[in-house]
Design a protein around this motif. Sequence first.
Motif, PDB file in Angstrom:
ATOM      1  N   GLU A 278       0.666  -1.149  -0.037  1.00  0.00           N
ATOM      2  CA  GLU A 278       0.130  -0.087  -0.090  1.00  0.00           C
ATOM      3  C   GLU A 278       0.934   1.248   0.056  1.00  0.00           C
ATOM      4  N   ASN A 279       1.751   1.380   1.088  1.00  0.00           N
ATOM      5  CA  ASN A 279       2.571   2.606   0.992  1.00  0.00           C
ATOM      6  C   ASN A 279       3.408   3.131  -0.168  1.00  0.00           C
ATOM      7  N   PRO A 280       3.911   2.187  -0.637  1.00  0.00           N
ATOM      8  CA  PRO A 280       4.932   2.705  -2.120  1.00  0.00           C
ATOM      9  C   PRO A 280       3.904   2.494  -3.110  1.00  0.00           C
ATOM     10  N   ALA A 281       2.960   1.926  -3.443  1.00  0.00           N
ATOM     11  CA  ALA A 281       1.990   1.950  -4.330  1.00  0.00           C
ATOM     12  C   ALA A 281       1.283   3.166  -4.423  1.00  0.00           C
ATOM     13  N   GLY A 282       0.929   3.593  -3.085  1.00  0.00           N
ATOM     14  CA  GLY A 282       0.443   4.887  -3.120  1.00  0.00           C
ATOM     15  C   GLY A 282       1.144   6.188  -3.636  1.00  0.00           C
ATOM     16  N   LYS A 283       2.673   6.139  -3.380  1.00  0.00           N
ATOM     17  CA  LYS A 283       3.688   7.026  -3.997  1.00  0.00           C
ATOM     18  C   LYS A 283       3.822   7.102  -5.377  1.00  0.00           C
ATOM     19  N   ILE A 284       3.706   5.848  -5.752  1.00  0.00           N
ATOM     20  CA  ILE A 284       3.975   5.669  -7.089  1.00  0.00           C
ATOM     21  C   ILE A 284       2.893   6.044  -7.855  1.00  0.00           C
ATOM     22  N   LEU A 285       1.473   5.785  -7.446  1.00  0.00           N
ATOM     23  CA  LEU A 285       0.500   6.377  -8.127  1.00  0.00           C
ATOM     24  C   LEU A 285       0.538   7.871  -8.080  1.00  0.00           C
ATOM     25  N   GLU A 286       0.507   8.439  -6.986  1.00  0.00           N
ATOM     26  CA  GLU A 286       0.499   9.842  -7.011  1.00  0.00           C
ATOM     27  C   GLU A 286       1.505  10.470  -7.628  1.00  0.00           C
ATOM     28  N   TYR A 287       2.666  10.121  -7.852  1.00  0.00           N
ATOM     29  CA  TYR A 287       3.632  10.655  -8.890  1.00  0.00           C
ATOM     30  C   TYR A 287       3.160  10.453 -10.334  1.00  0.00           C
ATOM     31  N   ALA A 288       2.409   9.149 -10.461  1.00  0.00           N
ATOM     32  CA  ALA A 288       2.030   9.089 -11.859  1.00  0.00           C
ATOM     33  C   ALA A 288       1.268   9.792 -12.253  1.00  0.00           C
ATOM     34  N   LEU A 289       0.136  10.343 -11.308  1.00  0.00           N
ATOM     35  CA  LEU A 289      -0.916  11.382 -11.262  1.00  0.00           C
ATOM     36  C   LEU A 289      -0.237  12.939 -12.008  1.00  0.00           C
ATOM     37  N   LYS A 323      -9.439   8.870  -9.295  1.00  0.00           N
ATOM     38  CA  LYS A 323      -9.219   9.970 -10.176  1.00  0.00           C
ATOM     39  C   LYS A 323      -8.134   9.183 -11.469  1.00  0.00           C
ATOM     40  N   ALA A 324      -7.503   8.247 -11.132  1.00  0.00           N
ATOM     41  CA  ALA A 324      -6.765   7.497 -12.090  1.00  0.00           C
ATOM     42  C   ALA A 324      -7.644   6.817 -12.941  1.00  0.00           C
ATOM     43  N   ARG A 325      -8.857   6.161 -12.385  1.00  0.00           N
ATOM     44  CA  ARG A 325      -9.587   5.528 -13.066  1.00  0.00           C
ATOM     45  C   ARG A 325     -10.575   6.371 -14.098  1.00  0.00           C
ATOM     46  N   ALA A 326     -10.885   7.473 -13.568  1.00  0.00           N
ATOM     47  CA  ALA A 326     -11.570   8.486 -14.426  1.00  0.00           C
ATOM     48  C   ALA A 326     -10.757   9.076 -15.744  1.00  0.00           C
ATOM     49  N   LEU A 327      -9.438   9.141 -15.493  1.00  0.00           N
ATOM     50  CA  LEU A 327      -8.515   9.557 -16.191  1.00  0.00           C
ATOM     51  C   LEU A 327      -8.536   8.581 -17.726  1.00  0.00           C
ATOM     52  N   ILE A 328      -8.435   7.332 -17.267  1.00  0.00           N
ATOM     53  CA  ILE A 328      -8.095   6.242 -18.390  1.00  0.00           C
ATOM     54  C   ILE A 328      -9.421   5.548 -18.594  1.00  0.00           C
TER      55      ILE A 328
END
Length: 329
Positions: A278-289, A323-328
């Motif tokens: 969860e913790n690293p996945a959250g950081k990775i997704l945040e930066y991708a956004l 937010k990511a699901r809405a974008l893709i």
Amino acid sequence: MQANIHPFEKYPFDLKKLPADIRSAVEHFEFYTTSQAIAKSIAAGNLSDSNTLLCWAYFTWIDAMELQTGAEILSSGESALKIIGEILEKEPDHKPSLKLQKYIQDEIKKVHKANKWYDKFHDIPVEKLSLEEAEDFALFLSDCANDEKFKEKEYRLWQRLYNEKPDVRVEERTGRQYYGFKFYYLCRVASVLWRDLGRFEEARPLLWQVINWPSVKDAELYSYNTSNAIEFLLLEAVGKRDEAEFIRLTGLMVSKFGEINEYRRSAGKGELTLIIRENPAGKILEYALEIGNLENIRTIMDHFFAGKVVFIRDAKIKKNMEKARALIS
């Protein structure tokens, strides 16, 4: 701290039954801040119900996971056990409290045991231990100790095993062959150097050795170590705001797991799931956004957040997923 901080799949308390301010503190978790906010709310409201007290005990314990040192585990653990004691005084058979109590007590025992092991072996040079003793001690330190003095010893133990232990072992009684030891020990050496000792430049070429290991047969046995090595480098790219390297590493993660699963299919095995915590996945997704590359976001959502791969509690990560699901979409 990159390790999974939560000991159970679900909270031992009922989140929905907590007062609104405490529920908000949990959903916007921060080390120490959350437990202190819960403590203040309990004091201000003179709260004494078991569910709220258990929530406080739980996050008092979780504070030990920021550093994961023996001292923090003992300190936070004893504080949490004191709170649990208040619950059990009123409700001796309160099962969620008994479960958390046992877990914390077991972790404290590990710290005491690690200290005894260290006292027994720390004066003995690594090269004087038998290979069997070296491996037992390295495994124990990996599981039970996080202080720097332990991790330096653990690093030297894994390094010796990598250098000296044969890559293949055949069990005399059955004739069964075990393989992949060199890869496994290299993974351990690189991980301790990077994660625990912060010796990044020493660890970097070893991480790339792990990622580019020539035998998929070995990598398939310990696939988590491949994803872990790329995860370390991904989080570094996030910290440096290196967009090109971040996107490259995201693709590499998916590619390497594709190679592993292709090998598994050819060997008649089921596919493995790529697991990012969860913790690293959250950081990775945040930066991708933040970057806003839609293909990169799609790759992360399709592979890093697929199905039940990541158990998400954090409210901010959930919002970013929406937010990511809405974008893709």
